[in-house]
Design a protein around this motif. Sequence first.
Motif, short mmCIF file in Angstrom:
data_model
loop_
_atom_site.label_atom_id
_atom_site.label_comp_id
_atom_site.label_asym_id
_atom_site.label_seq_id
_atom_site.Cartn_x
_atom_site.Cartn_y
_atom_site.Cartn_z
N LEU A 342 -1.38 6.12 -10.87
CA LEU A 342 -2.20 7.18 -11.77
C LEU A 342 -2.24 6.89 -13.18
CD1 LEU A 342 -3.96 9.45 -11.92
CD2 LEU A 342 -1.94 10.97 -11.82
N GLY A 343 -0.93 6.25 -13.57
CA GLY A 343 -0.85 5.59 -14.94
C GLY A 343 -1.72 4.55 -15.10
N ALA A 344 -1.78 3.65 -14.17
CA ALA A 344 -2.42 2.22 -14.35
C ALA A 344 -3.97 2.67 -14.55
CB ALA A 344 -2.28 1.45 -13.07
N VAL A 345 -4.57 3.83 -13.57
CA VAL A 345 -5.77 4.22 -13.66
C VAL A 345 -6.23 4.54 -14.93
CG1 VAL A 345 -7.31 5.94 -12.63
CG2 VAL A 345 -5.99 4.66 -11.19
N ARG A 346 -5.18 5.66 -15.50
CA ARG A 346 -5.69 6.28 -16.87
C ARG A 346 -5.54 5.01 -17.87
NH1 ARG A 346 -1.18 11.13 -16.29
NH2 ARG A 346 -2.67 12.55 -14.98
N GLY A 347 -4.57 4.21 -17.77
CA GLY A 347 -4.65 3.13 -18.82
C GLY A 347 -5.92 2.24 -18.68
N MET A 348 -6.39 1.90 -17.68
CA MET A 348 -7.20 0.81 -17.50
C MET A 348 -8.79 1.50 -17.63
SD MET A 348 -6.35 -1.63 -14.02
CE MET A 348 -5.70 -0.21 -13.12
N ALA A 349 -8.90 2.79 -17.47
CA ALA A 349 -9.95 3.59 -17.55
C ALA A 349 -10.18 3.57 -19.18
CB ALA A 349 -9.99 4.97 -16.77
N VAL A 350 -9.26 3.77 -19.73
CA VAL A 350 -9.43 4.24 -21.16
C VAL A 350 -9.66 2.82 -21.85
CG1 VAL A 350 -7.79 4.71 -23.37
CG2 VAL A 350 -7.69 6.05 -21.42
N SER A 351 -9.23 1.88 -21.33
CA SER A 351 -9.67 0.50 -21.98
C SER A 351 -11.09 0.04 -21.82
CB SER A 351 -8.45 -0.62 -21.41
OG SER A 351 -9.05 -0.90 -20.01
N GLY A 352 -11.59 0.69 -20.98
CA GLY A 352 -13.13 0.53 -20.66
C GLY A 352 -13.47 -0.15 -19.36
N ALA A 353 -12.56 -0.27 -18.39
CA ALA A 353 -12.68 -0.80 -17.05
C ALA A 353 -13.59 0.19 -16.20
CB ALA A 353 -11.33 -1.07 -16.40
N GLU A 354 -14.56 -0.60 -15.56
CA GLU A 354 -15.33 -0.11 -14.53
C GLU A 354 -14.64 0.24 -13.17
OE1 GLU A 354 -19.10 -2.12 -14.35
OE2 GLU A 354 -19.82 -1.40 -16.11
N PRO A 355 -15.09 1.20 -12.61
CA PRO A 355 -14.52 1.71 -11.16
C PRO A 355 -14.22 0.41 -10.35
CG PRO A 355 -16.06 3.47 -12.03
CD PRO A 355 -16.23 2.08 -12.73
N GLY A 356 -15.19 -0.35 -10.11
CA GLY A 356 -15.16 -1.56 -9.19
C GLY A 356 -13.86 -2.44 -9.48
N PRO A 357 -14.17 -2.94 -10.55
CA PRO A 357 -12.91 -3.96 -11.07
C PRO A 357 -11.62 -3.08 -11.06
CG PRO A 357 -14.69 -4.33 -12.55
CD PRO A 357 -14.98 -3.14 -11.57
N LEU A 358 -11.54 -1.81 -11.56
CA LEU A 358 -10.23 -1.01 -11.65
C LEU A 358 -9.62 -0.92 -10.16
CD1 LEU A 358 -9.87 2.24 -13.79
CD2 LEU A 358 -9.15 2.32 -11.20
N MET A 359 -10.39 -0.62 -9.25
CA MET A 359 -10.05 -0.79 -7.77
C MET A 359 -9.24 -1.97 -7.62
SD MET A 359 -10.00 2.25 -6.38
CE MET A 359 -10.94 3.73 -6.43
N GLY A 360 -9.86 -3.05 -7.82
CA GLY A 360 -9.30 -4.14 -7.67
C GLY A 360 -8.00 -4.47 -8.31
N TRP A 361 -7.73 -4.16 -9.36
CA TRP A 361 -6.49 -4.33 -10.26
C TRP A 361 -5.49 -3.40 -9.53
CZ3 TRP A 361 -9.69 -4.02 -15.27
CH2 TRP A 361 -10.29 -5.47 -15.38
N LEU A 362 -6.05 -2.17 -9.12
CA LEU A 362 -4.84 -1.33 -8.41
C LEU A 362 -4.45 -1.74 -7.14
CD1 LEU A 362 -6.49 2.15 -8.67
CD2 LEU A 362 -4.54 1.35 -9.96
N ASN A 363 -5.47 -2.52 -6.15
CA ASN A 363 -5.10 -3.00 -5.03
C ASN A 363 -3.84 -4.25 -5.39
OD1 ASN A 363 -5.37 -3.97 -2.20
ND2 ASN A 363 -5.87 -6.02 -3.08
N HIS A 364 -4.21 -5.17 -6.37
CA HIS A 364 -3.17 -6.18 -6.96
C HIS A 364 -1.95 -5.31 -7.17
CE1 HIS A 364 -1.62 -9.93 -8.38
NE2 HIS A 364 -1.22 -9.47 -9.50
N LEU A 365 -1.84 -4.55 -7.85
CA LEU A 365 -0.41 -3.77 -8.33
C LEU A 365 0.16 -3.17 -7.13
CD1 LEU A 365 0.99 -2.82 -10.73
CD2 LEU A 365 -0.41 -0.43 -10.72
#
Length: 497
Positions: A342-365
Amino acid sequence: MPSPLSTDRPAAQPPEGDQVDALISQARRLRGGIDAVRREAAADAERSDDPRLRWQRALCELAAHHVDNLGEHLGQLREGLDGHPLAARPEADTASATLTGQPPAVGPQGAGTAEPGAPAGRVGSAEWNFLTDEATWSDELFLLFGRRPEDGPLTLDELPSWLLEDDRHVLTAMVTDCLVDGKQIDGEFRIVRGDGAVRTVHMMGEPVLDSDGCTASMWAVLRDVSALRRCRQEVHETRDSAHRRREIAQTEHRLAVELQEAVLPPWRGSLRFPPADPPAPAAPGFGGALDLAGHYLPSSTSSLVGGDWFDAMELPGGRTLLTVGGLTGHGVTATSTMAMLLGAVRGMAVSGAEPGPLMGWLNHLLDAAAQPALGSAVCCRYDPASGSLLWAQAGHPAPVLVRDGAATSLRPPEGVLLGAVTDAAYAQAEERLRPGDVLVLHTEGLAPRPALERLPELAPRFSAASGAQECLRVVLEEFGDKEREDDACVLVARIGS
């Protein structure tokens, strides 16, 4: 979300209290019968010098100890792990109190307890004559010590050499008390048999006085109680282990709850995004501010805290992040991993990441995490100026869109469970929302799938609701009291004008 490898089974049920009380009553009756036989055997022994009568009396004493021990364990069963005095005093002998109603008698070495169905060699008798310096052993006692009868019985001077060095003082004290003070013998020590095996032996006996009141001889009954002592030790160890496990579970539960409360949204009731006044103008027929309400529902079948979450936060430029998700597992591990995601979601969303790439980074994490887990999630970015809802999902139920009294699930873009495939790609989809639309996001544990199929039937009530909080109330009235094997989260967003 529930684990795909769930192995939950119904917990074993404790015995009925009436059954235990009936067993205790039977044990009391048995103890009464043994007492009657013991009194008769004691009277016969006093009228005769026949060693067989003393042997019978000793066996009655051992049988009484055995039933007392049975009463002790039945009492533990009735009182439970916490209520029984043994939880505080493992050595206390409460058998007499259980079966006779009298205060417990605690001997210096504990009560000697017979093992049921003891074969020959597990109990034997001995007599040491101090006038003739002779020793007499039963055949069973030779078997107990692993000594050949042709080697003769051990004298009292030879007996200590068969004991472990740490226990020799116990035997010395018992024999001294018997010879000098005329006290009965009742204690335990460990012997090393002729074959090298170490056994625990319980010894009961008393002095035999001559006509002048002097000790002429000493008789004793010795019983091998090794297996019984191992069982008692196992009971104590498993009891202590159960206490430790429960304390650890309580501590982990408290930490999981505190961690969950720390990371989930602190707001209760409705929340409006964006909160700016006046809001940015929306495109004609689209968009509008969000009225939000969310709720966490614990599992109805387990006290364990899971890894489900819901969140909403304002992003730069007036946009809003909406997300729900859940991880397999329970407890501190699942909750801490959820906090990380959840912390990663918030940080990446604030940085401007769109939902699709954001999910990819969450998967990697999650794939690279020290504690492997699977997760599902849906992530939405809403722009109130255009009414655009850009969203992606990872093996998660699609949001339900309620519009004009009808409900449909949004068509999900491609996306696999988080942590299932390394370097997975996640597509994203876009939906235009209108004033009055209601968006319902939830995790899988909200209700069984057949029950969730009734969610579209609630569409008229959603459309008639005055706000997101009232819509959430509709969901909770329908699904809040359902039997859930896992915890769940619900997030409702209503598009304002």
